[in-house]
Write a protein that holds these residues in place. Structure first.
Motif, PDB file in Angstrom:
ATOM      1  N   ALA A  11      41.002   8.559  39.541  1.00 18.35           N
ATOM      2  CA  ALA A  11      39.624   8.531  39.056  1.00 18.35           C
ATOM      3  C   ALA A  11      38.705   8.969  40.192  1.00 18.35           C
ATOM      4  O   ALA A  11      38.719   8.380  41.270  1.00 18.35           O
ATOM      5  CB  ALA A  11      39.264   7.122  38.594  1.00 18.35           C
ATOM      6  N   GLU A  14      31.832  10.837  39.779  1.00 18.21           N
ATOM      7  CA  GLU A  14      30.949  11.999  39.660  1.00 18.21           C
ATOM      8  C   GLU A  14      29.482  11.603  39.684  1.00 18.21           C
ATOM      9  O   GLU A  14      28.637  12.383  40.070  1.00 18.21           O
ATOM     10  CB  GLU A  14      31.208  12.727  38.343  1.00 18.21           C
ATOM     11  N   VAL A  22      30.574   6.765  36.753  1.00 18.41           N
ATOM     12  CA  VAL A  22      31.220   7.701  35.837  1.00 18.41           C
ATOM     13  C   VAL A  22      32.269   8.443  36.664  1.00 18.41           C
ATOM     14  O   VAL A  22      31.953   8.996  37.724  1.00 18.41           O
ATOM     15  CB  VAL A  22      30.211   8.698  35.237  1.00 18.41           C
ATOM     16  N   VAL A  23      33.519   8.395  36.204  1.00 18.25           N
ATOM     17  CA  VAL A  23      34.614   9.019  36.942  1.00 18.25           C
ATOM     18  C   VAL A  23      35.264  10.118  36.118  1.00 18.25           C
ATOM     19  O   VAL A  23      35.311  10.053  34.893  1.00 18.25           O
ATOM     20  CB  VAL A  23      35.684   7.978  37.369  1.00 18.25           C
ATOM     21  N   ARG A  24      35.756  11.136  36.810  1.00 18.32           N
ATOM     22  CA  ARG A  24      36.501  12.230  36.186  1.00 18.32           C
ATOM     23  C   ARG A  24      37.975  11.906  36.309  1.00 18.32           C
ATOM     24  O   ARG A  24      38.468  11.576  37.376  1.00 18.32           O
ATOM     25  CB  ARG A  24      36.176  13.554  36.886  1.00 18.32           C
ATOM     26  N   SER A  29      38.688  14.533  31.373  1.00 15.10           N
ATOM     27  CA  SER A  29      37.809  13.632  30.633  1.00 15.10           C
ATOM     28  C   SER A  29      37.073  12.720  31.608  1.00 15.10           C
ATOM     29  O   SER A  29      37.416  12.640  32.793  1.00 15.10           O
ATOM     30  CB  SER A  29      38.611  12.804  29.630  1.00 15.10           C
ATOM     31  N   THR A  30      36.043  12.046  31.112  1.00 13.69           N
ATOM     32  CA  THR A  30      35.301  11.112  31.949  1.00 13.69           C
ATOM     33  C   THR A  30      35.440   9.703  31.397  1.00 13.69           C
ATOM     34  O   THR A  30      35.713   9.500  30.214  1.00 13.69           O
ATOM     35  CB  THR A  30      33.806  11.478  32.031  1.00 13.69           C
TER      36      THR A  30
END
Length: 103
Positions: A11, A14, A22-24, A29-30
């Motif tokens: 993760a 972002e 909020v992680v990519r 996907s996030t």
């Protein structure tokens, strides 16, 4: 991405929000990691614990608001991991004893 309970994921934060990061994910996907799942300490600002663009290992755990949520807290430090609502103690530290009743 469908999270599978117990699986680990890469993760990468972002964006920071007052309530989490909020992680990519690897598949593009996030997802959101809530502040309560970033550290076993109180998290006022996620940027004090995480860096944008750095990859972290997150674990899919049973959630309180969703069936499965992401957590960065090591399993042995999660609230309720020992069956109560306090962080786990190392095995050599006994829980405090209740006071004896006075006669």
């Amino acid at each position: 991405m469908d999270l599978v309970l117990g699986n680990v994921y890469n993760a990468t934060p972002e964006k920071f929000l007052p309530y989490g990061a909020v992680v990519r994910m690897d598949d593009g996907s996030t997802a959101l990691i809530h502040v309560s799942k970033i550290s076993s300490n109180y998290v006022r600002d996620p940027s004090e614990y995480l860096e944008l663009g750095r990859t972290y290992i997150a674990t899919a755990v049973k959630g309180s608001k969703h069936p499965v949520e992401l957590s960065l807290i090591p399993l042995n430090l999660r609230r309720g991991a020992s069956g109560n609502d306090s962080p786990s103690r190392p095995p050599h530290i006994a829980p405090p004893r209740p006071p004896k009743p006075q006669k």
